[in-house]
Scaffold this active site. Structure first.
Site, PDB file in Angstrom:
ATOM      1  N   GLY A  45      -2.748  -8.588  29.879  1.00 39.75           N
ATOM      2  CA  GLY A  45      -2.093  -7.675  28.953  1.00 39.75           C
ATOM      3  C   GLY A  45      -3.003  -7.016  27.936  1.00 39.75           C
ATOM      4  N   ASP A 101      -2.317  -8.805  23.628  1.00 41.10           N
ATOM      5  CA  ASP A 101      -1.481  -7.618  23.474  1.00 41.10           C
ATOM      6  C   ASP A 101      -0.368  -7.844  22.464  1.00 41.10           C
ATOM      7  OD1 ASP A 101      -0.203  -9.457  25.135  1.00 41.10           O
ATOM      8  OD2 ASP A 101       0.225  -8.048  26.748  1.00 41.10           O
ATOM      9  N   ASP A 104       4.659 -13.164  20.784  1.00 39.40           N
ATOM     10  CA  ASP A 104       6.101 -13.274  20.978  1.00 39.40           C
ATOM     11  C   ASP A 104       6.531 -14.691  20.565  1.00 39.40           C
ATOM     12  OD1 ASP A 104       8.722 -12.923  21.737  1.00 39.40           O
ATOM     13  OD2 ASP A 104       8.343 -13.020  23.889  1.00 39.40           O
ATOM     14  N   LYS A 132       6.115  -9.651  17.428  1.00 39.34           N
ATOM     15  CA  LYS A 132       7.567  -9.740  17.283  1.00 39.34           C
ATOM     16  C   LYS A 132       7.854 -10.793  16.217  1.00 39.34           C
ATOM     17  CE  LYS A 132       8.508  -8.772  22.167  1.00 39.34           C
ATOM     18  NZ  LYS A 132       9.202  -9.250  23.381  1.00 39.34           N
ATOM     19  N   VAL A 154       8.948  -4.693  25.590  1.00 43.62           N
ATOM     20  CA  VAL A 154       8.219  -3.425  25.596  1.00 43.62           C
ATOM     21  C   VAL A 154       7.158  -3.406  26.698  1.00 43.62           C
ATOM     22  CG1 VAL A 154       8.610  -2.972  23.147  1.00 43.62           C
ATOM     23  CG2 VAL A 154       6.598  -4.274  23.839  1.00 43.62           C
TER      24      VAL A 154
HETATM   25  P1  IMP Z   1       4.145 -15.624  23.947  1.00 37.81           P
HETATM   26  O1  IMP Z   1       3.362 -16.723  24.580  1.00 37.81           O
HETATM   27  O2  IMP Z   1       5.629 -15.766  24.119  1.00 37.81           O
HETATM   28  O3  IMP Z   1       3.760 -15.296  22.524  1.00 37.81           O
HETATM   29  O4  IMP Z   1       3.893 -14.324  24.799  1.00 37.81           O
HETATM   30  C1  IMP Z   1       2.694 -13.733  24.866  1.00 37.81           C
HETATM   31  C2  IMP Z   1       2.517 -13.046  26.199  1.00 37.81           C
HETATM   32  O5  IMP Z   1       3.766 -12.712  26.822  1.00 37.81           O
HETATM   33  C3  IMP Z   1       1.808 -11.757  25.930  1.00 37.81           C
HETATM   34  O6  IMP Z   1       0.440 -11.931  26.109  1.00 37.81           O
HETATM   35  C4  IMP Z   1       2.420 -10.816  26.934  1.00 37.81           C
HETATM   36  O7  IMP Z   1       1.640 -10.805  28.106  1.00 37.81           O
HETATM   37  C5  IMP Z   1       3.780 -11.375  27.235  1.00 37.81           C
HETATM   38  N1  IMP Z   1       4.849 -10.658  26.490  1.00 37.81           N
HETATM   39  C6  IMP Z   1       5.535 -11.078  25.413  1.00 37.81           C
HETATM   40  N2  IMP Z   1       6.427 -10.157  25.014  1.00 37.81           N
HETATM   41  C7  IMP Z   1       6.310  -9.114  25.867  1.00 37.81           C
HETATM   42  C8  IMP Z   1       6.949  -7.826  25.966  1.00 37.81           C
HETATM   43  O8  IMP Z   1       7.821  -7.416  25.182  1.00 37.81           O
HETATM   44  N3  IMP Z   1       6.533  -7.042  26.994  1.00 37.81           N
HETATM   45  C9  IMP Z   1       5.570  -7.411  27.878  1.00 37.81           C
HETATM   46  N4  IMP Z   1       4.929  -8.592  27.818  1.00 37.81           N
HETATM   47  C10 IMP Z   1       5.298  -9.437  26.812  1.00 37.81           C
HETATM   48 MG    MG Z   2       2.205 -10.042  30.490  1.00 40.01          MG
END
Ligand code: IMP
Ligand code: MG
Length: 180
Positions: A45, A101, A104, A132, A154
């Site tokens: 990403g 990127d 979340d 987010k 997104v």
């Molecule tokens: P986390 O581990 O939930 O913080 O997510 C991080 C990873 O999930 C990021 O590096 C993204 O690759 C993916 N991700 C989280 N939210 C989105 C989104 O809204 N669109 C696309 N990829 C996302």
């Molecule tokens: Mg991804």
């Protein structure tokens, strides 16, 4: 592809402007730091953000890639991250800037940040283009954030759904019926 978006959140120009500002913020923090800087981009990403961001940074740097998988296949629900490709270089004693990127749930960054600390980095900081609100645990902190966004799925500018849409030059909200 544009018609798959319900809304464009950030245009190519808005992103370019903000990435330039982030480059300036980061350059100030890492000016004159010894030993050197290693950028750790989280694949896939971060690739577009990485390419633009590092060209705004004037200092010497190395790059060590790591790949994790959080959304296997066509899903928008995060799973526990899995290391797909190991860190491509030693970070012991280096100042590390993790680049991703989006923040979340924070699971990805929690696991990468603790891995980099365990491997003996001198300092660990994190830059994300998007954040987010509210879901990341308190131990996951980011030092540089491009834009805060609402809790929507997104795509574009490196962000994917089922590995599509990474090449969109803008960032937008995917029409919800396409993620079902
Ligand atoms: P986390 O581990 O939930 O913080 O997510 C991080 C990873 O999930 C990021 O590096 C993204 O690759 C993916 N991700 C989280 N939210 C989105 C989104 O809204 N669109 C696309 N990829 C996302
Ligand atoms: Mg991804």
């Amino acid at each position: 592809m544009r018609s798959d978006l319900s809304k464009v959140l950030f245009t190519r120009e808005q992103i370019q402007q903000r990435v330039r500002e982030m480059g300036n913020e980061i350059a100030i923090v890492y000016a004159d730091l010894e030993p050197g800087l290693t950028i750790v981009p989280i694949l896939s990403g971060s690739i577009i953000f990485l390419a633009d961001l590092i060209r705004e940074l004037p200092m010497r740097m190395k790059i060590a890639l790591i790949q994790l998988s959080t959304y296997p296949g066509a899903t928008t629900t995060a799973q526990e991250p899995r290391v797909v490709t190991e860190l491509s270089a030693d970070v012991r004693g280096r100042h590390v800037l993790i680049v991703d990127d989006i923040l979340d749930t924070g699971r990805t960054l929690r696991s990468v940040q603790s891995m980099i600390r365990d491997r003996g980095a001198a300092t660990v900081r994190t830059a994300v283009l998007l954040s987010k609100p509210g879901k990341a645990p308190p131990e996951v902190t980011v030092d540089f954030v491009g834009f805060e966004i609402d809790d929507l799925f997104v795509v574009g500018y490196g962000l994917d759904f089922d590995d599509h849409y990474r090449n969109l030059p803008h960032i937008g909200v995917l029409r919800p019926e396409l993620t079902r």
